[in-house]
Design an enzyme around this catalytic site. Structure first.
Site, PDB file in Angstrom:
ATOM      1  N   HIS A 137       0.975  -1.029   0.040  1.00 47.75           N
ATOM      2  CA  HIS A 137       0.035  -0.072  -0.017  1.00 47.75           C
ATOM      3  C   HIS A 137       1.078   1.267  -0.082  1.00 47.75           C
ATOM      4  O   HIS A 137       1.729   1.295   0.572  1.00 47.75           O
ATOM      5  CB  HIS A 137      -0.831  -0.162   1.301  1.00 47.75           C
ATOM      6  CG  HIS A 137      -1.832   0.953   1.372  1.00 47.75           C
ATOM      7  ND1 HIS A 137      -1.547   2.295   1.686  1.00 47.75           N
ATOM      8  CD2 HIS A 137      -3.093   0.833   1.198  1.00 47.75           C
ATOM      9  CE1 HIS A 137      -2.659   3.102   1.604  1.00 47.75           C
ATOM     10  NE2 HIS A 137      -3.841   1.989   1.515  1.00 47.75           N
ATOM     11  N   ASP A 214       3.242  -3.982   8.105  1.00 45.80           N
ATOM     12  CA  ASP A 214       2.008  -3.133   8.140  1.00 45.80           C
ATOM     13  C   ASP A 214       0.717  -4.418   8.281  1.00 45.80           C
ATOM     14  O   ASP A 214       0.615  -5.141   7.455  1.00 45.80           O
ATOM     15  CB  ASP A 214       1.896  -2.789   6.684  1.00 45.80           C
ATOM     16  CG  ASP A 214       0.332  -1.918   6.378  1.00 45.80           C
ATOM     17  OD1 ASP A 214      -0.479  -2.058   7.064  1.00 45.80           O
ATOM     18  OD2 ASP A 214       0.474  -1.456   5.330  1.00 45.80           O
ATOM     19  N   GLN A 217      -4.398  -4.635   7.278  1.00 48.91           N
ATOM     20  CA  GLN A 217      -5.562  -5.609   6.610  1.00 48.91           C
ATOM     21  C   GLN A 217      -5.298  -6.807   7.322  1.00 48.91           C
ATOM     22  O   GLN A 217      -6.250  -7.820   7.059  1.00 48.91           O
ATOM     23  CB  GLN A 217      -5.292  -5.548   5.119  1.00 48.91           C
ATOM     24  CG  GLN A 217      -5.331  -4.458   4.286  1.00 48.91           C
ATOM     25  CD  GLN A 217      -6.831  -4.181   4.343  1.00 48.91           C
ATOM     26  OE1 GLN A 217      -7.769  -4.799   4.532  1.00 48.91           O
ATOM     27  NE2 GLN A 217      -7.153  -2.725   3.807  1.00 48.91           N
ATOM     28  N   CYS A 380      -4.789   2.433  -3.747  1.00 49.28           N
ATOM     29  CA  CYS A 380      -3.352   2.869  -2.938  1.00 49.28           C
ATOM     30  C   CYS A 380      -2.590   1.832  -3.171  1.00 49.28           C
ATOM     31  O   CYS A 380      -1.336   1.766  -2.554  1.00 49.28           O
ATOM     32  CB  CYS A 380      -3.712   3.400  -1.454  1.00 49.28           C
ATOM     33  SG  CYS A 380      -4.664   4.672  -1.253  1.00 49.28           S
TER      34      CYS A 380
HETATM   35  C1  LIG Z   1      -2.623  -2.588   3.729  1.00 50.05           C
HETATM   36  C2  LIG Z   1      -2.619  -1.144   4.224  1.00 50.05           C
HETATM   37  N1  LIG Z   1      -1.828  -0.481   4.894  1.00 50.05           N
HETATM   38  C3  LIG Z   1      -1.967   0.814   5.010  1.00 50.05           C
HETATM   39  C4  LIG Z   1      -3.119   1.527   4.988  1.00 50.05           C
HETATM   40  C5  LIG Z   1      -3.393   2.826   5.427  1.00 50.05           C
HETATM   41  O1  LIG Z   1      -4.166   2.995   6.564  1.00 50.05           O
HETATM   42  P1  LIG Z   1      -4.604   4.541   7.007  1.00 50.05           P
HETATM   43  O2  LIG Z   1      -5.083   5.198   5.817  1.00 50.05           O
HETATM   44  O3  LIG Z   1      -5.767   4.151   7.818  1.00 50.05           O
HETATM   45  O4  LIG Z   1      -3.688   5.134   7.426  1.00 50.05           O
HETATM   46  C6  LIG Z   1      -4.347   0.802   4.434  1.00 50.05           C
HETATM   47  C7  LIG Z   1      -5.562   1.313   4.097  1.00 50.05           C
HETATM   48  O5  LIG Z   1      -5.832   2.047   3.395  1.00 50.05           O
HETATM   49  C8  LIG Z   1      -3.898  -0.841   4.109  1.00 50.05           C
HETATM   50  O6  LIG Z   1      -5.094  -1.411   3.387  1.00 50.05           O
END
Ligand SMILES: Cc1ncc(COP(=O)(O)O)c(C=O)c1O
Ligand SMILES: Cc1ncc(COP(=O)(O)O)c(C=O)c1O
Lengths: 425, 150, 425, 150
Positions: A137, A214, A217, A380
């Site tokens: 992401h 990360d 998910q 993203c």
């Molecule tokens: C795998 C992953 N990492 C990071 C994020 C970023 O999360 P946030 O937008 O809550 O900071 C997301 C969600 O958008 C995600 O799906």
């Protein structure tokens, strides 16, 4: 063959989510298949936050009065609940941030602070290497690009194989003596792929690199245990795990946090302040500058309690079953290409697909007219889409409240979408 | 004035606050530590002098803080001086346990002496830190003295 | 002479705040005089957030489905409401952050990014000077210390005079050709002093320096207009103006924001992303990485609406009256030394005092036993306290729901505190 | 299939989506711009060729996007080519106003031609950007062509 009864009382769970009663228009009930973007909140989470606000709300850690003590207790109790949910050995390792994004930025900025008193293994400098994956992401990619730019380090990445898993063929040459950090996702938000964390932790350890996971998910969908995973840092977002927006968590090993310089500075993270210099508090306070998301911490703890009561293994089993059903139904439709691995233990619930080259916006539009709310675009994860020659995909993601018949509606909706555009051309 | 308040500001506490025992910084010492409570700005500088067999020969200190923390420092110094370290640990452990019990754990007067007068603070979470701060400083000084002595 | 009838229906206002019905113990009603630390939330704010969560909750800016459109509309409408409340010429100048602290860190980090493509006036480098004041909250001091440390710039400060206002005697020598930034508070959270913003803006402009205004304590208590004030950046916190925690605002002139590099990076702030490089979106998106505080934005907009309905001039008049009453009562007590200017137009409602050297913790404890919740300590303005030879003060701060009789209770409480400790010695 | 959907994917839109007019990148041109919609990854590269008296001699483009945005590019190119810039501005303004009106402003067929077929998207806030993207690209290209020509 009868399908095994779900340990879930799905009807009771659905009753916990007030928004599910909403109709998009008088004829169209809501089928929310976009939990991967943000989850809905059960009544228990909303109520916990409202109860806090109408009874104990005050600034935390700063006051001596009874209301401030009650608020501080609520905040610190929330930290303990969250720590237990994530498998953190100590609540002192749990830093409350704004989101996964901020948590990852915190690590990247702190490692690149340029502070020379910091131990070598917690510093990224010119010539060092940072390893990410091609399925990240943007939140776990762009902060590392920026760290590389600021410090003169080199960013490298593990490619994604044709079968939608990480291609570890060249791992030995990608991980070098110069690798300082390996940052990777636990579960791809597009592919549903669960990454081989243990293997990468091992590779990182062999060269003394840090691992940053990360878990945005994974944490909402399977039982996670940061200590058992063996990583050094992990990040989650409240709003993806049935908690509030405006809160995320950075977990980090205490010995690392204790040796790292702060990122955001200001009140509550200091030890002493003079006009020309300051010293900083111990973790986690050092990384929590300013007034934190207080009621949101209470809400997130309630979300953890909610998930714990359901049982994360049961949650995982429920969503695996839905994923399997979706994969079966979608792959049977002519023109659908699923972008993600076939069913299997390392294949979880984000089902993205391409529909005969039809732009995902158009696909999403037709599904929306049927009340089926899915996400369209690059989610993203633009480089990952580019890797497969795609501009975007349509993604359905499942939640604790998703029913098999909602999955069936998705499958039927996709078939109708093909018919719809077919009839127009 | 409500009851819990007088359980906090007991006569003994007020007496120690006003005329703290063993206050001031003295020589010789084996270790000196400086602790700050960042929330309220309270500070303590504490010196520890150990004799043979880890006997606490002197504890001297300078403390800026509320009545509870000043009284705690005074009572602590009086408890420590002249006793061997190994005898002190149970006192320290017991005090911390009682202070963190929110008033559920009654203090043992045999162990704590005047320290029982501090236990009213256990019902006020924000004040627990004030009472424990001098003890944390002593523990840190002990670690330092041992490291230097080793 | 009859006191003019307050335009405020205080009873109706109090009924909006559910927490005011709370009792600290069966005999002790709550007298909350700690709005300066965090404000309480009116029902209208809580309800707006709950309504959003149970009806329109979805990820913003990323989805094509109807729920996502509704959420995006709610989020962007909130930005417009907040922009109007602050007097921002355009909602595109309003960046939604986590807090005042994060907003100020954003500016400090972006100015120190080291990116050489950024115009000179938006870069702080070795040899440059940053000017702050001696009355800053740590949130508007420590980030500038850190910026100075990272870049090799020099931090200088405007001292505080004996009368608790800024001492501008040496302003001409403090503001030099090397000054790049003047960062100051609009209203001191300890003294209640309102600073001469216009004078400092003029000084900054004369040397081409930027002005950064900390409005955390002014925006909830008086009518503010960032455009009229002439500053370049301004920051506020939601939780101090009857809105949620977890949200703050950075306002900045568009031409600055458009030329500044991002701070946090990740999703939603990008234009394009490749594995090895990214380009960034226009403001405000560029500065809003990741999922923003969505329901909190809705809540903060509701708070702005609430204050606007009361009328900020009426709010200011109400609180000025309470401040005057408190100053009159407290200064009449033997042993009380008020740390802040005498009554006057540039003197607003944070009334801090020292009680005959008695430690503020002890003072706060006695007041708390009477149900009077005030803040004790250095209030995150440690250098300011040191300036006056103090380790801490006791601070009462007033809110829209504060009544004259609550102020009288404070005055009586302080007198009783003196008696209490007097009787013990 | 519900009604609003067929108001979106009209026959005219689908026809332009399938067989876009004036598509492809051609020479000569005075200005070329590249626009991206970061949310969905849609892209357009657009070239503008101006003749004497600011007559649009050619608009050529390559667009990646949904049916709405592709149809919009096709309809726009067809509207622009062969007309002077000053005649185009009112068309562009009217389209933008109608698209942002959430369906309250009916489109003027005289001005918009086939463009009225795009107005169904005005009721779908997420799709408004798709329709307007080619027009934004044209406006940017015009600014650039004028700068270079000046
Ligand atoms: C795998 C992953 N990492 C990071 C994020 C970023 O999360 P946030 O937008 O809550 O900071 C997301 C969600 O958008 C995600 O799906
Ligand atoms: C003057 C001033 N500036 C900044 C802050 C920091 O605000 P926050 O903690 O919401 O970031 C505060 C409040 O604590 C304040 O009073």
């Amino acid at each position: 063959m009868s399908t095994p009864r779900s340990p879930f009382d799905l009807e009771a769970i659905r009753a916990d989510f007030p928004i599910l009663e909403r109709r998009l228009d008088p004829e169209t009930p809501l089928i929310y298949l976009d939990g991967g973007a943000t989850s809905q909140r059960p009544r228990q989470v909303i109520d916990a936050e409202v109860a806090f606000l109408t009874r104990d709300n005050a600034a935390v850690k700063r006051g001596a009065h009874r209301l401030a003590s009650a608020a501080t207790d609520a905040y610190e109790d929330a930290r303990e609940t969250i720590a237990a949910f994530l498998g953190a050995p100590s609540p002192d390792e749990v830093v409350i941030t704004r989101s996964t994004t901020e948590a990852l930025n915190l690590v990247a900025h702190s490692l690149g602070s340029g502070d020379e008193t910091v131990p070598d293994h917690l510093r990224v400098r010119a010539g060092d290497e940072i390893l990410v994956t091609e399925m990240e992401h943007h939140a776990n990619l762009v902060p590392w690009q920026e760290l590389a730019r600021r410090t003169g380090a080199t960013l490298r990445w593990i490619p994604v194989a044709e079968d939608f898993t990480l291609d570890l063929t060249d791992l030995d040459s990608l991980v070098t003596d110069r690798t300082r950090v390996i940052a990777l996702t636990h579960q791809s938000n597009v592919l549903g792929t669960v990454t081989p964390v243990e293997r990468l932790v091992e590779a990182a350890r062999s060269v003394g690199a840090l691992t940053v996971l990360d878990m945005a998910q994974s944490a909402p969908h399977m039982s996670v245990d940061v200590a058992a995973l063996g990583v050094d840092f992990a990040a989650v977002s409240g709003h993806k795990m049935y908690g509030p927006t405006g809160i995320g968590i950075l977990w980090g090993r205490y010995e690392h946090l204790a040796a790292m310089p702060p990122f955001l500075t200001g009140g509550s993270m200091i030890e002493t302040v003079h006009m020309d210099r300051s010293t900083y508090a111990e973790p986690p306070a050092r990384f929590e500058a300013g007034t934190p998301p207080i009621s949101q911490a209470v809400g997130l703890a309630a979300a953890c309690d909610y998930l714990t009561a359901l049982g994360m293994d049961a949650v995982a089993a429920h969503e695996q079953e839905l994923t399997r059903r979706a994969l079966r139904g979608l792959t049977a439709i002519d023109g659908v290409r699923v972008i993600g691995p076939a069913d299997g233990p390392e294949r979880r619930g984000a089902v993205s697909f391409d529909l005969a080259g039809r732009h995902p916006h158009d696909v999403g539009q037709v599904l929306d007219s049927l009340g089926i709310e899915v996400r369209v675009g690059h989610h993203c994860a633009w480089p990952l889409h580019r890797r497969f020659g795609l501009h975007g995909t349509t993604r359905a993601s499942f939640s604790v409240h998703t029913t098999p018949s909602e999955v069936d509606a998705l499958i039927a909706g996709v078939a109708r979408t093909i018919d719809f555009f077919g009839s127009l051309s | 004035m409500s009851n819990p308040l007088s359980s906090l500001y007991t006569e003994i506490v007020m007496e120690h606050d006003k005329r703290p025992l063993h206050a001031g910084l003295r020589e010789p010492f084996d270790a000196e530590v400086h602790h700050v409570n960042p929330t309220c700005g309270d500070e303590i500088t504490l010196r520890l002098r150990l004799g043979a067999d880890e006997l606490v020969q002197d504890v001297s200190y300078e403390a800026v803080g509320c009545a509870m923390s000043r009284a705690s420092a005074s009572i602590m110094a009086d408890l420590l001086i002249g006793r061997p370290v190994h005898e002190i640990q149970p006192v320290s452990d017991h005090l911390e346990a009682a202070m963190r019990s929110r008033g559920r754990l009654a203090g043992d007067e045999e162990l704590l002496g005047d320290g029982v007068a501090l236990l009213g603070a256990a019902k006020f979470p924000a004040r627990v830190k004030c009472v424990l701060m001098p003890w944390k400083a002593y523990q840190a000084a002990l670690v330092e003295a041992r490291t230097l002595g080793a």
